[in-house]
Design a protein around this motif. Sequence first.
Motif, short mmCIF file in Angstrom:
data_model
loop_
_atom_site.label_atom_id
_atom_site.label_comp_id
_atom_site.label_asym_id
_atom_site.label_seq_id
_atom_site.Cartn_x
_atom_site.Cartn_y
_atom_site.Cartn_z
N ASN A 1 0.81 -1.23 0.00
CA ASN A 1 0.00 0.00 0.00
C ASN A 1 0.83 1.28 0.00
O ASN A 1 0.29 2.37 0.13
CB ASN A 1 -0.93 0.01 1.21
N GLN A 2 2.16 1.14 -0.13
CA GLN A 2 3.08 2.29 -0.14
C GLN A 2 3.01 3.13 1.14
O GLN A 2 3.38 4.31 1.16
CB GLN A 2 2.84 3.21 -1.35
N LYS A 3 2.54 2.54 2.21
CA LYS A 3 2.50 3.26 3.48
C LYS A 3 3.91 3.40 4.03
O LYS A 3 4.68 2.44 4.06
CB LYS A 3 1.62 2.51 4.48
N LYS A 4 4.24 4.61 4.46
CA LYS A 4 5.59 4.89 4.96
C LYS A 4 5.68 4.64 6.47
O LYS A 4 4.72 4.85 7.21
CB LYS A 4 5.98 6.35 4.67
N ALA A 5 6.85 4.19 6.87
CA ALA A 5 7.13 3.99 8.30
C ALA A 5 8.53 4.52 8.57
O ALA A 5 9.47 4.23 7.83
CB ALA A 5 7.04 2.52 8.68
N ARG A 6 8.66 5.28 9.64
CA ARG A 6 9.95 5.87 10.01
C ARG A 6 10.48 5.20 11.27
O ARG A 6 9.77 5.10 12.27
CB ARG A 6 9.82 7.38 10.24
#
Length: 263
Positions: free
Chosen positions: A251-256
Motif C-alpha cells: 500500500n506504499q504506506k511509509k514507516a519511520r
Amino acid sequence: MDLLKKHYEKIVLGGVLLVLMAGAAMLPMMISRERDDLNKAADEIINRPAKPLDPLDLSTNEVHIKQLKTGYGLDLSTTNKVFNPAQWQEAPDGHLTKMTTGRELGVDAVTVTKQTPLYLIITFDSVREGGTNYVIRVERQASSNVSLRRSKIYYVGPGGKNDVFILREVKGPAENPTELVLELNDSQEPVVVTKEKPYRREDGYMVDLKYEPEKRTWPDQRVDSKIKIGTETYKIVAIQKSEIVFSAESNQKKARILIAVAP
C-alpha cells in the motif's frame, strides 16, 4: 578622771549619736546606689534582646498547594486493564506478543544495530607520462549501481570532464602538480585533491537491521534494499543519520524508524 566618771554616760551617748548621724548621712547614698543596681538588673531582664524566630518551613504546604493546582489525572486508557484489556497478537510462527505500545510487531519493531557512513572518495593517484593526463580514482560507495561502488580510474587533462567531475585547474608543475582543483558535476562544488589528501564526502549510510520477534537480521542494507516481515515486504526508501524510511509494497504506506546506534 572625776570628770570622765561624772560625764561617762554623756560621752557614750554623744559617740552613739555621732555614729547614728554618720549612718543617717550615708543612708541616702546607699539607697541611691542600691536603687541603681536594682534598676540595672531589672533593665537587663526586661529589655533583653529578643532572639529572632526561625523561618517557617512551608515546603510541605507548598507541595500540597502545587498538587491542588495541577490536579490528579486518572489514566483509564493505557495502564488500566479493567476497562481496557491488554491486546495480544499472534505472530506468523504462532507465538503470542503482548501489545502495549502498538510497536511490538511489524516494521515498527525493526532496530538498527550498526550504521556505516558511505562516501564519495576522489583520489589523485599519479601523472601519466608527458604530464598532460592525470590518474584520478573515484569510489562512489553510496551508488545504487554495484559496479560504481568499486574504485574506478579516470584519465583526465586540464579542462577534461567525465561523469563525476571537471578538472578546472592544475596547481604547480604540470608533471608534478601540488594540487588539482575539480568541480563536482552533481553540486558544482569546487574541491581540491592532492596525492597525500583525497577528497571525501559523506553521501549516505548502510545499516544492519534486526527484527527481534522473528530473530531475523539483515546486514549491509542500503537505499532500495528490501526486507520481508511476516507477509509484508518493505523497501528502504531513505536512510538518514537519525532515521530510516520504509515503504510497504502492498500500500506504499511509509514507516519511520529512529536510529539509536552511533555510526
